[in-house]
Design an enzyme around this catalytic site. Structure first.
Site, PDB file in Angstrom:
ATOM      1  CD  GLN A  68      -1.123  -0.291   3.722  1.00 38.80           C
ATOM      2  OE1 GLN A  68      -1.356   0.625   4.503  1.00 38.80           O
ATOM      3  NE2 GLN A  68      -1.663  -1.503   3.854  1.00 38.80           N
TER       4      GLN A  68
ATOM      5  CG  HIS B 233      -0.400   5.713   3.780  1.00 39.83           C
ATOM      6  ND1 HIS B 233      -1.508   4.897   3.849  1.00 39.83           N
ATOM      7  CD2 HIS B 233       0.563   5.089   4.514  1.00 39.83           C
ATOM      8  CE1 HIS B 233      -1.236   3.844   4.594  1.00 39.83           C
ATOM      9  NE2 HIS B 233       0.013   3.942   5.005  1.00 39.83           N
TER      10      HIS B 233
ATOM     11  CD  GLU C  86       1.953   3.495   8.030  1.00 39.09           C
ATOM     12  OE1 GLU C  86       0.749   3.825   8.051  1.00 39.09           O
ATOM     13  OE2 GLU C  86       2.331   2.347   7.722  1.00 39.09           O
TER      14      GLU C  86
ATOM     15  CG  HIS D 215       4.399   0.995   3.434  1.00 32.05           C
ATOM     16  ND1 HIS D 215       3.891   2.151   2.876  1.00 32.05           N
ATOM     17  CD2 HIS D 215       3.557   0.677   4.469  1.00 32.05           C
ATOM     18  CE1 HIS D 215       2.813   2.529   3.543  1.00 32.05           C
ATOM     19  NE2 HIS D 215       2.575   1.647   4.507  1.00 32.05           N
TER      20      HIS D 215
ATOM     21  NE  ARG E 268      -6.356  -2.264   1.518  1.00 35.03           N
ATOM     22  CZ  ARG E 268      -7.215  -1.356   1.968  1.00 35.03           C
ATOM     23  NH1 ARG E 268      -7.859  -0.593   1.100  1.00 35.03           N
ATOM     24  NH2 ARG E 268      -7.427  -1.229   3.254  1.00 35.03           N
TER      25      ARG E 268
END
Length: 417
Positions: free
Chosen positions: A96, A98, A133, A262, A281
């Site tokens: 996926q 972001h 993240e 990642h 995804r």
């Protein structure tokens, strides 16, 4: 300061044992993938200030400045801007990426205008926020992070001896970096299903054979063969082969910025992220894959995975990242060490991962810049001392002074404001 009661999410990829072992509880036999600590509406933590359990989201909504501090509210609005998790991967998560903040705002607004329901399986943007993240390993941790240099990937694919991979090898050798990565990823994800499934199967067999022989790429080949075992025929297996394979030792971390593909493969870690659900995804999932939108968001830049190690700043080990919504640090308290004062004008969640760590509240005053009257329900109404065992956590409102003591490891999540 308040002890938190947290929700464990039973996603199918979760380990059945890692979180129970940390908490010292008996496994249920069901996967326990993530334990959430924060005020995310999907599973907010709960606490009790003497009037019964309430969600942390509800408490913050009642008086954001008192709980979060004026600086955090000015910077991020009247909500906790981060979500802290324990993540336990028993099998691979989806591959996926972001979006960045501008992409998230644009994508969310577009889907709102088109009336795509928030719970629709083909919805890409659940909110208008980005989702950088950080994952910090508590056990040996395996993952994929960022694009490997095309020439290195060409060597890795060529050594497999699978004829169907030859066109990808040629592109990776001949085209400029960004063009090569984009062209190969597009070809893999857009290929006819039957043809790509056959290629994945042959590639997985060859990867397993090379892994068994050993050599410099044995770990990576084993990981790709394992992905094909979990997701047979999935084009995401070939997409994953474009990425760096990385193994983290306990205490090491990875930062995942916008557009970086990642996947987490196995292990237990502490994860800290901006408070968002936006995920696009690339594969390794039965869920929706929107190839055109994915290609708009992915950053086709190659480089090393960028393993982070903390910097010791006066006994606080800080993981440096380029975002303000969150800041992760770690305290390793040795036997007999002097108590460690800890104060912040921003909100904090403290998570114990080893030993026993005691939090002592200072009732004599608050930090400069904190609300003069304290939080509406007041930290002074909470306990003067909390003892945290592994897997237990506490919320500390902005401006409250505390001291750490005991023997163990404590992770601290807060913001930069």
């Amino acid at each position: 300061m308040d002890r938190l009661a947290n929700t464990v999410r039973p996603y199918a990829w979760g380990s059945t044992t890692a979180i129970p072992e940390l908490l010292g509880t008996a496994p249920t036999g069901e996967p326990q993938a993530e334990m959430w600590m924060g005020a995310h509406p999907g599973a907010p933590s709960r606490l009790d200030r003497g009037t019964g359990p309430r969600s942390l989201a509800e408490i913050i909504d009642a008086d954001p400045e008192a709980e979060l501090g004026p600086g955090a509210v000015r910077a991020f609005g009247p909500r906790l801007p981060f979500l802290l998790k324990l993540l336990a991967a028993g099998s691979p998560l989806s591959l996926q990426v972001h979006p960045d903040l501008a992409q998230a705002r644009e994508g969310f607004a577009d889907e709102e205008r088109r009336g795509v329901p928030l719970d629709a399986p083909h919805r890409n943007y659940k909110d208008a926020n980005h989702k950088p993240e950080l994952i910090c390993a508590l056990t040996p941790f395996e993952g994929l992070c960022g694009f490997r240099h095309p020439a290195q990937t060409a060597d890795l694919l060529e050594d497999l001896g699978v004829d169907d991979l030859t066109p990808y090898v040629d592109i990776l050798r001949a085209s400029p970096e960004a063009d090569a990565l984009r062209e190969v990823l597009t070809a893999v994800l857009s290929a006819e299903h039957h043809a790509i499934s056959d290629t994945v199967e042959r590639t997985a067999v060859a990867a397993g054979q090379l892994a068994a022989k050993g050599g410099p790429h044995a770990d990576a080949y084993a990981a790709y063969a394992g992905l094909a075992h979990h997701y047979p025929g999935d084009p995401g297996v070939l997409a994953a082969m474009l990425l760096n394979h990385v193994r983290l030792q306990p205490g090491e971390a990875l930062f995942l910025g916008a557009g970086i593909p990642h996947a987490y493969l196995s292990g237990l870690g502490v994860e800290l992220m901006a408070n968002s659900d936006n995920v696009l995804r690339c594969g390794l999932t039965p869920k929706h894959v929107d190839v055109p939108e994915l290609l708009r968001v992915v950053r086709f830049e190659a480089g090393d995975a960028g393993v982070l190690r903390p910097e010791d700043i006066g006994g606080e080990e800080v993981y440096d990242t380029p975002v303000d919504e969150f800041r992760l640090s770690r305290f390793v308290l040795a036997p007999g060490a002097a108590p460690h004062p800890l104060a912040s004008a921003t909100p904090q969640i403290l998570l114990c991962t080893a030993g026993t760590v005691r939090l002592h509240a200072d009732r004599d005053g608050q930090l400069a810049g904190a609300p003069a009257d304290g939080p509406a329900e007041g930290p002074a109404e909470g306990p003067a001392e909390l003892a945290l065992a592994p897997g237990e956590s506490a919320f500390v409102p902005a401006g409250e002074r505390i001291t750490l003591s005991g023997e163990g490891t404590l992770f601290r999540a807060t913001v930069v404001a």
